[in-house]
Motif scaffolding. Sequence first.
Motif, PDB file in Angstrom:
ATOM      1  N   ARG A 126      29.142  14.450 -39.982  1.00 51.02           N
ATOM      2  CA  ARG A 126      28.356  13.223 -40.017  1.00 51.02           C
ATOM      3  C   ARG A 126      27.514  13.086 -38.746  1.00 51.02           C
ATOM      4  N   TYR A 128      26.545  15.590 -36.781  1.00 51.85           N
ATOM      5  CA  TYR A 128      25.553  16.664 -36.833  1.00 51.85           C
ATOM      6  C   TYR A 128      24.403  16.276 -37.763  1.00 51.85           C
ATOM      7  N   ALA A 129      24.737  15.756 -38.948  1.00 52.66           N
ATOM      8  CA  ALA A 129      23.702  15.340 -39.900  1.00 52.66           C
ATOM      9  C   ALA A 129      22.879  14.191 -39.332  1.00 52.66           C
ATOM     10  N   HIS A 130      23.538  13.282 -38.624  1.00 55.17           N
ATOM     11  CA  HIS A 130      22.821  12.159 -38.018  1.00 55.17           C
ATOM     12  C   HIS A 130      21.831  12.653 -36.963  1.00 55.17           C
ATOM     13  N   CYS A 131      22.246  13.610 -36.144  1.00 56.21           N
ATOM     14  CA  CYS A 131      21.342  14.177 -35.133  1.00 56.21           C
ATOM     15  C   CYS A 131      20.129  14.817 -35.797  1.00 56.21           C
ATOM     16  N   LEU A 132      20.362  15.565 -36.868  1.00 62.59           N
ATOM     17  CA  LEU A 132      19.254  16.186 -37.592  1.00 62.59           C
ATOM     18  C   LEU A 132      18.328  15.133 -38.196  1.00 62.59           C
ATOM     19  N   GLN A 133      18.918  14.110 -38.815  1.00 61.51           N
ATOM     20  CA  GLN A 133      18.113  13.059 -39.436  1.00 61.51           C
ATOM     21  C   GLN A 133      17.307  12.292 -38.388  1.00 61.51           C
ATOM     22  N   ASN A 134      17.937  11.967 -37.264  1.00 57.82           N
ATOM     23  CA  ASN A 134      17.221  11.262 -36.199  1.00 57.82           C
ATOM     24  C   ASN A 134      16.062  12.095 -35.675  1.00 57.82           C
ATOM     25  N   LEU A 136      14.388  14.421 -37.239  1.00 51.47           N
ATOM     26  CA  LEU A 136      13.343  14.487 -38.265  1.00 51.47           C
ATOM     27  C   LEU A 136      12.577  13.165 -38.341  1.00 51.47           C
ATOM     28  N   ASN A 137      13.288  12.046 -38.365  1.00 43.02           N
ATOM     29  CA  ASN A 137      12.634  10.733 -38.406  1.00 43.02           C
ATOM     30  C   ASN A 137      11.762  10.507 -37.176  1.00 43.02           C
ATOM     31  N   ASN A 140       8.693  12.721 -37.454  1.00 40.66           N
ATOM     32  CA  ASN A 140       7.802  12.185 -38.497  1.00 40.66           C
ATOM     33  C   ASN A 140       7.044  10.961 -38.001  1.00 40.66           C
TER      34      ASN A 140
END
Length: 194
Positions: A126, A128-134, A136-137, A140
Amino acid sequence: MKEIEELLQIFGAAGHPDLAAALENISKITFYQKGEKLYEIGEVQSKVYLLLDGILRCYLINDTRSDITDCFMSDRFMAANSADFFIESNRVPSFVGMEALTDASVLEIDADPLFVVLQRYPQLARIYAHCLQNALNFQNEINYKRLYLSGKERYAWFCEKWPEVDRIASNRQIATFLGIRSEYLSRLRHPKKK
């Protein structure tokens, strides 16, 4: 280490003392002075860098060997690694560098042991995925603003998002980040008094 506990709390992985201990064993807090590099262009990143305090500047070099600002980072626990670090299965030389724009403290986690810990503790997925999502956001948002806003609007957005960076960064660092000429930025930053 209270920073590890805070990180686990934020991402809903608190209450696992063995997980906290595993992360503490592979982590340390490093203090960087203004202008000091976390890593350079061409260096293979071997750590995950999470900003605790201060401001970082990500930069790259263009075809004329000029330094261009890719982004500024000031949010706590923002991952200060290049995207290729998280995507590539093999470590590759970084196409960007990262430096402290102000004195900064950074939580550094050794990457190879971290990926082993990730296998043992699915709760970390969770984070790791949050770091990736942050990441990317964040990228962007920056790309959208740089592509679709006028120079004046880009600067207004920048001042709203990073007022402290506007006070300390050089004209060139901000101008290359916003994709506008330094002379134009100077007029925006310091309008003539009438």
